[in-house]
Scaffold this motif. Structure first.
Motif, short mmCIF file in Angstrom:
data_model
loop_
_atom_site.label_atom_id
_atom_site.label_comp_id
_atom_site.label_asym_id
_atom_site.label_seq_id
_atom_site.Cartn_x
_atom_site.Cartn_y
_atom_site.Cartn_z
N ARG A 9 4.10 -7.54 -2.84
CA ARG A 9 3.95 -6.64 -3.97
C ARG A 9 3.90 -7.48 -5.24
O ARG A 9 4.40 -8.62 -5.27
CB ARG A 9 5.05 -5.60 -4.03
N ARG A 22 1.32 -2.94 -3.90
CA ARG A 22 1.96 -3.43 -2.68
C ARG A 22 1.03 -3.23 -1.50
O ARG A 22 0.19 -2.33 -1.50
CB ARG A 22 3.31 -2.79 -2.44
N GLY A 23 1.17 -4.09 -0.54
CA GLY A 23 0.36 -4.01 0.67
C GLY A 23 0.38 -5.34 1.39
O GLY A 23 1.33 -6.12 1.27
N SER A 37 -4.06 -2.42 -0.35
CA SER A 37 -3.06 -1.40 -0.67
C SER A 37 -3.51 -0.06 -0.12
O SER A 37 -4.61 0.06 0.44
CB SER A 37 -2.87 -1.31 -2.19
#
Length: 86
Positions: A9, A22-23, A37
């Motif tokens: 993130r 984030r992802g 994401s």
């Protein structure tokens, strides 16, 4: 360390539109980290952000400038150290 595949993130950035992205890291260039994401691919300039990477049970915060200075994954080797900030 290989960044592609890590959960990540954007912890800090001056660009409010990128903060909190984030992802999973899906690509990395000399200047960018690309995160997949929920809203699609997001390109985040390394020099403008602090990233939080999930390594096992540990969260590691890394200033993107330190990752940029060692280049992209093709330029790093197993002896390259990326300084975490916490």
């Amino acid at each position: 360390h290989e960044l592609i595949g890590l959960h990540s993130r954007v912890a800090e950035t001056a660009d409010e539109n990128k903060k909190g992205i984030r992802g999973i890291v899906v690509d990395e260039t000399k200047n960018l980290i690309v995160i997949e994401s929920e809203k699609g691919l997001k390109k985040v300039p390394k020099k403008e952000a602090v990233f939080c990477f999930q390594l096992g049970n540990e969260e590691v915060f890394v200033d993107g400038k330190s990752v940029q200075n060692v280049g992209c994954r093709y330029q790093r080797d197993n002896t390259t150290t990326i300084n975490k900030i916490s």
